[in-house]
Scaffold this active site. Structure first.
Site: not given
Ligand code: CP
Length: 362
Positions: A90-91, A119, A140, A173
């Site tokens: 999703r993110t 490397k 992320r 998040h």
């Molecule tokens: N809600 C969320 O962060 O989903 P993903 O881990 O799929 O990005």
């Protein structure tokens, strides 16, 4: 909030030790928009209100061909790097879609074994490398604090470009919290807004970064009771409880979901985060059967209540619930795309232009 501090005026060691509240002025632009988005606490209710208006404007404009064309040339001169060294559906996809809506071209690294990290290049050098080619890094990472360190490093480089934290370890998040608040604001828009509500958060709250960020953002709204329902070993962190209580937020810690559903304006379900288990099978020792939402729980929910989930889910929400109008998790997911588009547009100073177009055409 007071803005206008510069990350070039502070050493990494000093910056790292500051409380988040004192870091915020270093991360914002003079007009109050974020430059780097690292923490949920950067966003007070006034700023979220601006994002809410902008996200609603973008979603309305995107409904027409002419509007879509307008949006696509808004930031077509910029490029975004999606650097996801942890799994995401999703993110990743909603940020990618948000970039496409606004015309940004994108690049991506999702598997560090295909980059020069394989490397032996450090992650810091990798991010500096991306900044040579891109104008925004959306990242992320499993490491808490990496996005923050990279934001400081880039601000002290020849090419200071913004970083958006798309999930940092089990800690934060922030953009998930923004889309969660956006979903709550839309859900309660016609019934008094996001005030005087009970929000019940359920599941693995100890390791769920979405709940940690959401709990902090909810502090900005009046009279929100936060109820944390989890097995004792996976309850919300004491640091979050201390923060909420210091800010006079009413909090409840319990393990009885059915008792709290009738009180809930929103039930926010989360999955077991067993990827963070310290020992193999650690989570499996806990009985999570009382932390699931199915038809018996749905029968207890108010007609105006909503069920949310950051997704992905396992079995903590029964698919029997999916077609109930109070099941908000699919809309919540799409809301993420509009909210992230609004955040990127605001980061690049396009808020006024988009709102002018909206007012002129709708
Ligand atoms: N809600 C969320 O962060 O989903 P993903 O881990 O799929 O990005």
């Amino acid at each position: 909030m007071t803005y206008r501090k510069k990350l070039i005026d502070v050493s990494w060691e000093d910056f790292r030790e500051l409380p988040v509240k004192e870091k915020t002025p270093f991360l914002m632009q003079p007009d109050g928009a974020p430059f780097h988005t690292l923490f949920a606490q950067q966003f007070d209710a006034a700023l979220i209100d601006r994002l809410f208006t902008l996200a609603n404007g973008i979603r309305a404009i995107a409904k027409t061909r002419a509007g879509t064309a307008f949006l696509r040339e808004t930031i077509c001169h910029k490029r975004a790097m999606l650097f996801f060294s942890q799994p995401s559906s999703r993110t990743f996809l909603s940020f990618l879609s948000a970039c496409q809506i606004l015309g940004l071209q994108t690049g991506e690294v999702r598997d560090t074994s295909t980059s020069s990290e394989f490397k032996g290049e450090s992650r810091e050098d990798s991010v500096r490398t991306f900044s040579s080619y891109f104008d925004l890094i959306i990242m992320r990472a499993p490491e808490k604090g990496l996005a923050e360190h990279m934001a400081w490093a880039l601000s002290n480089s020849e090419r200071p470009i913004p970083i958006i934290n798309a999930g940092s370890g089990p800690d934060q998040h922030p953009t998930q919290a923004l889309l969660d608040i956006y979903t709550l604001l839309r859900s309660f828009e016609r019934t008094g807004g996001l005030r005087n509500r009970t929000i019940v958060m359920v599941g693995d709250l100890a390791r769920g970064r979405t709940v940690r960020s959401l709990a902090q953002l909810l502090m900005g709204y009046p009279n929100i009771r936060q109820v944390f329902i989890a097995p004792p070993e996976f309850q919300i962190g004491q640091d979050i409880l201390d923060l909420l209580r210091a800010n006079n937020v009413e909090t409840v810690v319990d393990d009885d979901l059915r008792k709290w559903i009738p009180e809930a304006d929103a039930v926010y379900m989360t999955r077991i985060q067993d990827e963070w288990d310290k020992a193999k099978g650690e989570s499996a020792k806990t009985d999570f059967s009382r932390f699931k939402f199915g038809l018996p729980e749905l029968a207890l929910l108010k007609p105006t209540g909503v069920i949310m989930h950051p997704l992905p889910r396992r079995d903590e929400i029964s698919t029997d619930v999916d077609h109930d109008p109070r099941a908000m998790y699919w809309r919540q997911m799409r809301n993420g795309m509009w909210m992230r588009a609004a955040l990127i547009a605001m980061t690049f100073g396009c808020e006024g232009r988009i709102l002018d177009y909206f007012r002129a055409n709708y």
